[in-house]
Scaffold this active site. Structure first.
Site, mmCIF file in Angstrom:
data_model
loop_
_atom_site.group_PDB
_atom_site.id
_atom_site.type_symbol
_atom_site.label_atom_id
_atom_site.label_comp_id
_atom_site.label_asym_id
_atom_site.label_seq_id
_atom_site.Cartn_x
_atom_site.Cartn_y
_atom_site.Cartn_z
ATOM 1 C CG ASP A 176 -2.153 0.671 1.154
ATOM 2 O OD1 ASP A 176 -2.461 1.171 0.060
ATOM 3 O OD2 ASP A 176 -2.883 0.716 2.170
ATOM 4 C CE LYS B 197 -5.130 -0.629 -0.513
ATOM 5 N NZ LYS B 197 -5.358 0.774 -0.094
ATOM 6 C CD GLU C 157 -11.749 1.668 3.627
ATOM 7 O OE1 GLU C 157 -10.703 1.618 2.961
ATOM 8 O OE2 GLU C 157 -11.777 1.806 4.867
HETATM 9 O O1 KIV Z 1 -4.631 -0.103 4.615
HETATM 10 C C1 KIV Z 1 -5.500 -0.985 4.533
HETATM 11 O O2 KIV Z 1 -5.549 -1.929 5.341
HETATM 12 C C2 KIV Z 1 -6.465 -0.891 3.450
HETATM 13 C C3 KIV Z 1 -7.616 -1.841 3.465
HETATM 14 C C4 KIV Z 1 -8.559 -1.486 4.537
HETATM 15 C C5 KIV Z 1 -8.278 -1.945 2.143
HETATM 16 O O3 KIV Z 1 -6.324 -0.066 2.612
#
Ligand code: KIV
Length: 268
Positions: free
Chosen positions: A86, A116, A186
């Site tokens: 992420d 992501k 989300e």
């Molecule tokens: O950071 C995270 O855990 C997320 C999920 C909630 C999709 O982006």
């Protein structure tokens, strides 16, 4: 559908064949081992680790260094699942060149297979296109995007009125055009998530977005009940590990105080 290694083309096939996709967060080696053993398809090293593991108030302070540290640990424990890193706040929002460099660090230094990014504004769409063109797979994330907590005025459900729902539908379509391979939805109403899911050929992964997405994602600590704090409505807690852990720690403490541990059995 069974496979030895989850790939991006396989995820698309899962959508086409109506086979649900499972995604959970992993921040460390033992959790990665556990999720992989259970056959979870996507392991997300979410920036939620800032709140869950590092005690931050929100995800905004999380750094690339912290994300890479946790991604490397997850990589060591995961063989089958697809690892997604992420991108933290401001690691992709400054300019495209910087964003490609940071996305590349997730792949080269972290061992992730994709990244992501939150949002679908014009600059973010452009950045996503550049990252995809650089050869890095990107997962999108729209709706309640925690990195925009201040603009949203808190962690609030998005797309509740027709105007904001249309913006999300348009954003989802544009993200698909930019080349993302999957999209997290989300904190949006279930019927909106269903509409978006039907209009895209890439899989959607819902969190607080109802049952009609192609797959679901949760924060692993939430589903295991690893915290004493109250959880949002969309979290189903499948276990209550917090009281069990607290009780084990209290028992240890008590036995040490009373001189009962270590007994003969635990002594060389
Ligand atoms: O950071 C995270 O855990 C997320 C999920 C909630 C999709 O982006």
């Amino acid at each position: 559908m069974s496979v030895n290694k989850i790939t991006i083309p396989f995820l698309r096939k899962m959508k086409q064949e109506g086979c649900k996709i499972t995604m959970l967060t992993a921040y460390d080696y033992p959790t990665a081992l556990l999720l992989d053993k259970a056959g979870i398809d996507i392991l997300l090293v979410g920036d939620s680790l800032g709140m869950v593991m590092l005690g931050y108030e929100n995800t905004l302070p999380v750094t690339m260094k912290e994300m890479l540290h946790h991604t490397r640990a997850v990589k060591k424990g995961c063989r089958r699942g697809l690892i997604v890193g992420d991108m933290p706040f401001l690691s992709f929002n400054v300019d495209s060149k910087n964003a490609i460099k940071n996305a590349g660090r997730f792949i080269k230094n972290g061992g992730a297979e994709a990244v992501k990014l939150e949002g679908a504004t014009e600059p973010i769409l452009k950045t996503i296109q550049s990252i995809v063109e650089a050869g890095i797979a990107v997962m999108g994330h729209i709706g309640l995007t925690p990195q925009m907590v201040h603009q949203m005025g808190g962690f609030k459900v998005q797309g509740k009125d027709a105007g904001s729902a249309d913006i999300l539908i348009e954003g989802a379509k544009r993200l698909e055009e930019m080349g993302i391979f999957a999209l997290v939805l989300e904190g949006v109403p279930g019927n909106l998530a269903q509409k978006i899911t039907r209009q895209l050929s890439i899989p959607t992964l819902g969190i607080g977005a109802g049952p009609h997405c192609d797959g679901q994602v949760l924060v692993t600590h939430d589903l295991l009940g690893l915290s004493e704090f109250p959880k949002p409505k969309f979290v189903k807690q499948y276990a209550s590990l917090y009281p069990l852990m607290l009780s084990a720690i209290n028992s240890y403490k008590q036995e040490v105080l009373e001189g009962k541990f270590p007994s003969k059995e635990y002594t060389y």
